[in-house]
Design a protein around this motif. Structure first.
Motif, short mmCIF file in Angstrom:
data_model
loop_
_atom_site.label_atom_id
_atom_site.label_comp_id
_atom_site.label_asym_id
_atom_site.label_seq_id
_atom_site.Cartn_x
_atom_site.Cartn_y
_atom_site.Cartn_z
N GLN A 84 0.71 -1.22 -0.03
CA GLN A 84 -0.16 -0.11 -0.07
C GLN A 84 0.75 1.16 -0.09
O GLN A 84 0.27 2.15 -0.35
N ASP A 85 2.05 1.16 0.37
CA ASP A 85 3.13 2.23 0.49
C ASP A 85 3.55 2.67 -1.00
O ASP A 85 4.37 1.48 -1.58
N GLU A 86 3.21 3.63 -1.45
CA GLU A 86 3.82 4.00 -2.93
C GLU A 86 5.37 3.92 -3.20
O GLU A 86 5.78 3.35 -4.05
N ARG A 89 6.08 0.22 -3.17
CA ARG A 89 5.76 -0.31 -4.45
C ARG A 89 6.63 -0.32 -5.71
O ARG A 89 6.73 -0.63 -6.59
N ASN A 90 7.26 1.04 -5.76
CA ASN A 90 7.88 1.61 -6.94
C ASN A 90 9.42 1.36 -6.69
O ASN A 90 10.02 1.85 -7.54
N GLN A 145 7.81 12.69 -8.19
CA GLN A 145 6.31 12.35 -7.38
C GLN A 145 6.06 13.40 -6.48
O GLN A 145 4.91 13.66 -6.28
N ASP A 151 -1.34 10.75 -10.76
CA ASP A 151 -0.77 9.43 -10.77
C ASP A 151 -0.26 8.83 -11.87
O ASP A 151 -1.14 8.70 -12.90
N ASN A 158 -3.42 12.05 -7.76
CA ASN A 158 -2.79 11.16 -6.75
C ASN A 158 -3.42 11.69 -5.43
O ASN A 158 -4.07 12.39 -5.45
N LEU A 228 -2.65 1.27 -3.49
CA LEU A 228 -2.48 0.40 -4.61
C LEU A 228 -3.84 0.28 -5.26
O LEU A 228 -3.70 0.35 -6.70
#
Length: 375
Positions: A84-86, A89-90, A145, A151, A158, A228
């Motif tokens: 869930q943490d962007e 995740r990236n 970002q 997004d 976002n 997410l």
């Protein structure tokens, strides 16, 4: 002190890189090759590696082996790409492959979100080149970002831009004494879908959901991706009936997606939480309104998904357009967010409970009052 902790090199001026490998030789080799240019931290299995990723936001690049005990490299990729943490995740995740990893294994890792590959035995030049390239890319991406309002995957706003828009919408309806409805929705069982269809398929699914949302809302509505597989919609001037109809239409559109995997059809749906605040709308209460929408979303998910759950609060003129109010929901809000989150619902709750109180005999009332006094 564990070996993984004792081998860490602490230099905050250097880019931090994580190597996850169950081979002590590989960990020591990486430390030797990268130690002069990077702040290298190491983990001896996927479980420890994931814990370090979650605890340390300064990690910019991850190297991981595939075959490890406890949690393997494929599972590391799955956990990172479905976080869930962007920021997590990236993260660039470079898979370290050996002779035992054939083309099929590499294809599987790529499908789960591997950023790049490096083959054992690697040399210092190749390892440094990949670490520098991906660290620089990640650093530039993070900078963009922080200033971006869109997004990158879905083209929607976002989280930051959605919250800014919601503040504007709340301010507008407060000035004009109008309604506002807030939708929070999430793709049902998204992590399981990710495991079945891979990162490319999951990204495509999120893009399709975003298209449904874009086509469904009005030009004046706010729309954003919050996590997410989670989205939110702000509907200024919209009351319960219109907002509920919209939410049901979104559910129906997504449930109509036709997707197959190896000849079998996939079930795709979304759950929706709807909150229509009552009383005097206040911008300062924005987070509480979102919390109520999230609670409704959790109820929809818990009830099986592909449905809408709503909380419609009492209006300021004394009318009570409440259809989905429940004591259970009130208690959930109290447990999760505290008494302040339910202050404006307590009068309505007491009103709903009054017939029960009136149905009690004298002894039952006395026993209840005694319990309340001793609580």
């Amino acid at each position: 002190m564990s070996e993984a902790i004792s081998e860490q090199v602490s230099d905050e001026s250097l880019t931090r890189v994580l190597l996850i490998d169950d081979s002590k030789v590989m960990r020591k080799s990486a430390l030797k090759m990268l130690g002069a240019d990077f702040d290298v931290v190491v983990a001896e299995d996927g479980e420890q590696g994931l814990a370090m990723i979650k605890a340390d936001a300064s990690i910019l690049v991850v190297f991981t082996d595939l075959n490890m005990p406890k949690i393997n490299g494929y599972q590391v990729l799955e956990a990172v790409r479905t976080s869930q943490d962007e920021g997590i995740r990236n993260l660039p995740v470079i898979v370290v492959t050996g002779a035992e990893n054939d083309d099929e294994a590499k294809e599987q890792a790529l499908n789960k979100g591997a950023t790049d590959f490096i083959t054992k035995p690697f040399n210092s030049t190749d390892l440094k080149a990949r670490a520098h390239a991906h660290a620089n890319y990640q650093r530039n991406t993070q900078t963009l970002q922080q200033s971006a309002a869109v997004d990158s995957l879905t083209g929607l706003g976002n989280e930051r831009s959605f919250l800014e828009q919601l503040d504007k919408d709340l301010s507008f309806v407060a000035r004009h004494h109008n309604n506002i409805s807030i939708l929070m929705l999430e793709v049902d069982d998204f992590n399981e879908l990710f495991l079945k269809i891979g990162r490319k398929g999951a990204d495509s699914l999120l893009q399709q959901v975003a298209k449904v949302l874009t086509k469904s809302v009005r030009k004046e509505d706010g729309l954003g991706r919050l996590g997410l597989a989670r989205f939110a919609v702000s509907l200024p001037t919209a009351g319960e009936e219109g907002a509920r109809h919209l939410a049901q239409r979104i559910c129906k559109a997504v449930a109509g997606f036709k997707a197959t995997l190896r000849g079998e059809s996939l079930s795709i749906s979304v759950s929706v939480g709807l909150h229509v605040p009552g009383g005097d709308i206040q911008v300062e209460q924005r987070n509480r309104y979102l919390e109520q929408a999230e609670l409704c979303l959790k109820k929809a998910i818990k009830a099986g998904g592909n449905q809408v759950q709503a909380l419609v609060q009492a209006a300021s003129d004394g009318q009570v357009p409440v259809t989905d109010f429940s004591i259970d929901h009130l208690l959930e809000s109290l447990a999760e967010f505290g008494a302040e989150a339910i202050n404006d619902q307590i009068p309505l709750a007491l009103q709903r409970l009054l017939p029960l109180w009136q149905a009690l005999d004298a002894d039952q009332r006395a026993a209840l009052q005694s319990q309340l006094q001793s609580a």
